[in-house]
Design a protein around this motif. Structure first.
Motif, short mmCIF file in Angstrom:
data_model
loop_
_atom_site.label_atom_id
_atom_site.label_comp_id
_atom_site.label_asym_id
_atom_site.label_seq_id
_atom_site.Cartn_x
_atom_site.Cartn_y
_atom_site.Cartn_z
N VAL A 138 7.70 7.70 10.77
CA VAL A 138 7.84 7.99 12.24
C VAL A 138 9.08 7.97 13.15
N GLY A 160 6.15 13.47 -7.43
CA GLY A 160 7.51 12.73 -7.37
C GLY A 160 8.00 13.58 -6.55
N THR A 179 -6.25 5.27 9.36
CA THR A 179 -5.66 5.30 7.83
C THR A 179 -6.01 4.19 7.00
N VAL A 180 -6.23 4.82 5.63
CA VAL A 180 -6.10 3.56 4.11
C VAL A 180 -4.98 4.09 3.90
N PRO A 181 -4.60 3.19 2.16
CA PRO A 181 -3.64 3.42 1.37
C PRO A 181 -3.94 5.21 0.89
N VAL A 182 -3.33 5.92 0.27
CA VAL A 182 -3.44 6.56 -0.14
C VAL A 182 -4.24 7.83 -1.39
N ARG A 183 -4.59 6.68 -2.13
CA ARG A 183 -5.46 6.28 -3.38
C ARG A 183 -7.39 6.45 -2.20
N GLY A 210 -7.60 -1.94 3.48
CA GLY A 210 -6.72 -2.49 3.13
C GLY A 210 -5.52 -1.31 3.75
N GLY A 263 -2.70 4.49 12.84
CA GLY A 263 -2.47 4.67 12.11
C GLY A 263 -0.47 5.27 13.19
N GLN A 271 -8.83 -6.69 12.32
CA GLN A 271 -7.39 -6.53 11.01
C GLN A 271 -6.27 -7.75 11.25
N GLU A 319 2.24 -6.79 -7.61
CA GLU A 319 1.67 -5.69 -7.80
C GLU A 319 2.21 -4.50 -8.02
N ASP A 358 2.45 -0.43 -7.43
CA ASP A 358 0.65 0.17 -7.08
C ASP A 358 1.52 1.64 -6.98
N GLU A 405 0.72 4.81 -6.93
CA GLU A 405 -0.61 5.93 -6.38
C GLU A 405 0.12 5.04 -4.57
N ASP A 406 0.50 4.76 -4.31
CA ASP A 406 0.40 4.03 -2.96
C ASP A 406 1.45 3.61 -2.42
N GLY A 437 1.07 -5.69 9.03
CA GLY A 437 1.25 -4.66 8.53
C GLY A 437 0.26 -4.27 7.22
N GLY A 438 0.61 -3.72 6.56
CA GLY A 438 -0.04 -3.25 5.73
C GLY A 438 0.67 -2.32 4.45
N LYS A 439 -0.36 -2.05 3.29
CA LYS A 439 -0.14 -0.68 2.35
C LYS A 439 0.50 0.60 3.03
N THR A 440 -0.44 0.40 4.46
CA THR A 440 -0.33 2.30 5.07
C THR A 440 1.13 2.17 5.29
N LEU A 441 2.11 3.52 4.86
CA LEU A 441 2.85 4.18 5.60
C LEU A 441 3.07 3.05 7.63
N LYS A 442 1.79 4.42 7.93
CA LYS A 442 1.26 4.18 9.08
C LYS A 442 0.94 3.37 9.57
N PRO A 452 10.22 7.32 -4.82
CA PRO A 452 10.55 8.16 -6.00
C PRO A 452 11.81 7.66 -6.25
#
Lengths: 457, 457
Positions: free
Chosen positions: A158, A243, A342-346, A409, A414, A429, B98, B100, B102-103, B179-184, B214
């Motif tokens: 970002v 990847g 906005t949420v973790p991708v999973r 989470g 976002g 939050q 942890e 993760d 996936e995320d 913050g948190g686990k999200t990129l945005k 990756p």
């Protein structure tokens, strides 16, 4: 209200023509990408840092609210005078001051339009990665103030990630510099990133140093149509888990696709339940190989149609649906509320399901457009602000949606910001201590609370 | 001094064995990677967030200084009890909580050693990019507190760029999450990055969410020897200007090479005036092609020898000189001051020349090791702290060096921090208003000034 003598003093700083207070002008600046209107008491359009410093000295002395505003494309109401005062606009400060290809950075004024910077740096073989969907309108100053994201976030991050340094006018009128041209810089507290996303509440951003990267020589653009939203969501996970880091990985659900089709924006099969728009960029050979792998991922996971652009015109055509989306949904009902959970991708499939459930539960028309690769969802609530009963249901749906996002989470925003749109959700939050720290920081910068008051703090 | 009753109270929180106050223990924690020694009054080693919260409540009530400390490998004196008090160490809080995949993130305690995290995530096909040269010793908590950089910065950036969220205990004992686990994530002020690089002055970092990427499947490692430092510096610009983004681009000058050779660390031609160590990573086919181009750049610009690693063992051998450098320079004189001036990349040749001139002017032994790709120079001043006359000359050289770095648009510290090593230079980079803002922020977090007092603020 601004007294005649103060208005006179402000006019003497910027010149008569750059202080506006006719009803027509005030109306123009009474709203932004978020909906409610707040009439400001005046609009000032400074030409340089020195003028801004002088304006802030007057405002601080007289306790006049100042609300800085780029293009007003934020979708959270962070550039309206909620508690009255003066809007400060930056369209005179729209110069790209320097492009430095050796150090791969650029120095710009806050009013530079994002797309103008993109185009200029491209001629040096460079790219400024942050690309809010509003790039043809929104300004770099606004992008920094809101920490704008956009569809390239999954690979490129970002605005914050490309910010090297700032010149800032404090509410006192003092000018400070943060950061610099170097990539590595750990001297003192990171005021650069504290300003980024502060939504005009801490200082006026008057100059910005951004980091540039080499322009990727090639890209591949793909569109995949799925007859099941679940299949599309699983494909998102598969791509991210493989990847491959796509530049863009956008998802649109059936509601949005139907609206786009009806609007005449693009053609899809009646069976289309979800669309993925996927882009990868980089070296030719890599892009070629990744494009093929993505095509396979989509087909293996049930895509009923996969198209890959063969020419730049083809790519434009594939972007057509995405580009039409906001216009299409805005046309359906009097208003469209663009949310930003906005949420973790999973958690994406779960959140998509939750939103569909909420639409059903509260009888609302909600489509979803998501920057799926980074878990950034934009539920689009097509509604009518004048319908009190419906708006009460919208509010309830939003309450549930943000509770769920935080429980997963995720975050309240976002990329759009908190502003006045989501300030009521802040306690979901952040605990009281965190909010008190933020308020304390606000007081350090702005003891008289004149900068964008009534926004999220 | 800590009273017996307070010591008892602290022991009751962490358990007897985790509060240390014997002279031997205090001596062990009296210095860090920077040189002066300050004997603390005690050392406390908490086991979890709850204990830290209780400790901070006692410290805040009693106005006892607390200095958080990772591995103490910072080179700026930011983890010593300059004004007395208790060192808080984190080697019990060393769990990876942890990973993760996936995320693509990990949640860790502050005491996790950087290399341990690197190794763990590699088994998932992932990479945690920030790699301070101290990775086998330094901790993620320390890396975050100092915003550690390292040799991969030119491509991958610094610790800040991989930080998603934090749990922090405030001096009041309150716990906040950022913050948190999200990129945005743009909700509220960016407290995550405000904590990053704050050198233990704002809060105790008790949990860290980091972003992973990756693991690149291939890399190429090259070493080029130049008979002229200028040629090497020009080659750096050529590589960076070519659009290749190397992972690593390290430069060592003749002084350092001579010391390494004498130390038996590696062999070079007598003609060697500078060495470049270059690494690129990514997809196999790309790495292959970029490796070839880099080889050509070096040869075309006067390299007298270019080696490219054919095996991982080969690559280790090429890293040998770089890895030996600190040991070698540390052996030459009683002390070695590692400086951290950072300039825009294009100013690198000029800054190298300036450092050589300063060595000559003040009759000092100064070698240079630089993360050249991002303009981050480490002048290594081989000296003797007991020699007052020489130290006066060192101080003068440093004054000139940092004035020059700032004049070039650089920064006091690229990656080591300010601490007590460079606090006197802060006014070179920041005006009074900026420093007052930083002090104000400090007061918001830590009104009693108990966290790492006497450090850079």
């Amino acid at each position: 209200m601004i007294s005649a003598s103060i208005a006179e003093e402000l006019r003497s700083i910027v010149g008569d023509e750059w202080f506006l207070d006719t009803p027509e002008d005030l109306a123009t600046y009474s709203y932004d990408g978020f909906l409610p209107e707040y009439l400001p008491d005046g609009v000032i359009i400074p030409g340089n840092t020195d003028e801004i410093s002088k304006i802030m000295k007057v405002a601080n002395r007289e306790k006049i609210n100042i609300v800085p505003r780029g293009a007003g494309t934020n979708i959270c109401g962070s550039s309206v005078a909620r508690e009255g005062g003066i809007i400060m606009a930056f369209h005179r400060m729209n110069k790209i001051l320097e492009i430095d290809p050796e150090d791969m950075c650029a120095v710009v004024q806050p009013g530079v339009v994002n797309a103008d910077l993109q185009r200029e740096v491209a001629s040096y073989g460079l790219m400024y990665p942050p690309d809010p969907a509003s790039m043809f309108v929104s300004t770099i100053g606004g992008n920094v103030a809101l920490n704008a994201g956009g569809p390239r976030g999954v690979k490129y991050g970002v605005t914050r990630d490309y910010l090297l340094g700032l010149e800032v006018v404090l509410p006192s009128g003092d000018v400070i510099n943060t950061g610099g041209k170097t990539l590595k810089n750990v001297s003192g507290f990171d005021l650069t990133r504290l300003m980024c996303g502060s939504e005009g509440t801490l200082g006026i951003i008057t100059q910005i140093i951004v980091r540039l990267v080499p322009l990727p020589p090639a890209k591949a653009t793909l569109q995949a149509i799925f007859s099941s939203l679940d299949d599309a969501a699983i494909t998102v996970s598969a791509i991210i888990g493989s990847g491959i880091v796509p530049t863009t990985l956008e998802l649109m659900d059936r509601v949005v696709l139907d609206v786009i089709r009806d609007y005449g924006g693009a053609e899809f099969s009646d069976k289309a339940d979800a669309l993925l728009l996927i882009e990868v960029d980089g070296e030719e050979v890599l892009v070629e190989e990744q494009g093929k792998r993505i095509e396979s991922f989509c087909k293996e996971r049930g895509a009923i149609e996969v198209q890959r652009a063969k020419t730049p015109q083809d790519a434009d055509r594939l972007w057509q649906a995405r580009r039409t989306a906001f216009g299409a949904v805005a046309s359906l009902r009097p208003n469209c509320i663009v949310e930003d959970a906005t949420v973790p991708v999973r958690k994406l499939p779960e959140m998509l399901k939750k939103i569909i459930d909420l639409a059903d539960k509260y009888q609302l028309k909600i489509g979803v457009l998501a920057h799926a690769g980074d878990g950034n969802l934009h539920p689009l609530i097509m509604t009518d602000l004048r319908d009190k009963d419906e708006m009460a249901r919208v509010d309830k749906a939003l309450d549930e949606m943000y509770e769920e996002a935080i429980a997963m989470g995720g975050t309240l925003s976002g990329e759009h910001g908190i502003g006045i749109a989501k300030d009521r959700f802040m306690p979901l939050q952040f605990n009281r201590s965190a909010i008190e720290i933020m308020r304390g920081i606000k007081r350090v910068f702005d003891p008289n609370n004149i900068l964008n008051p009534g926004s999220f703090l």
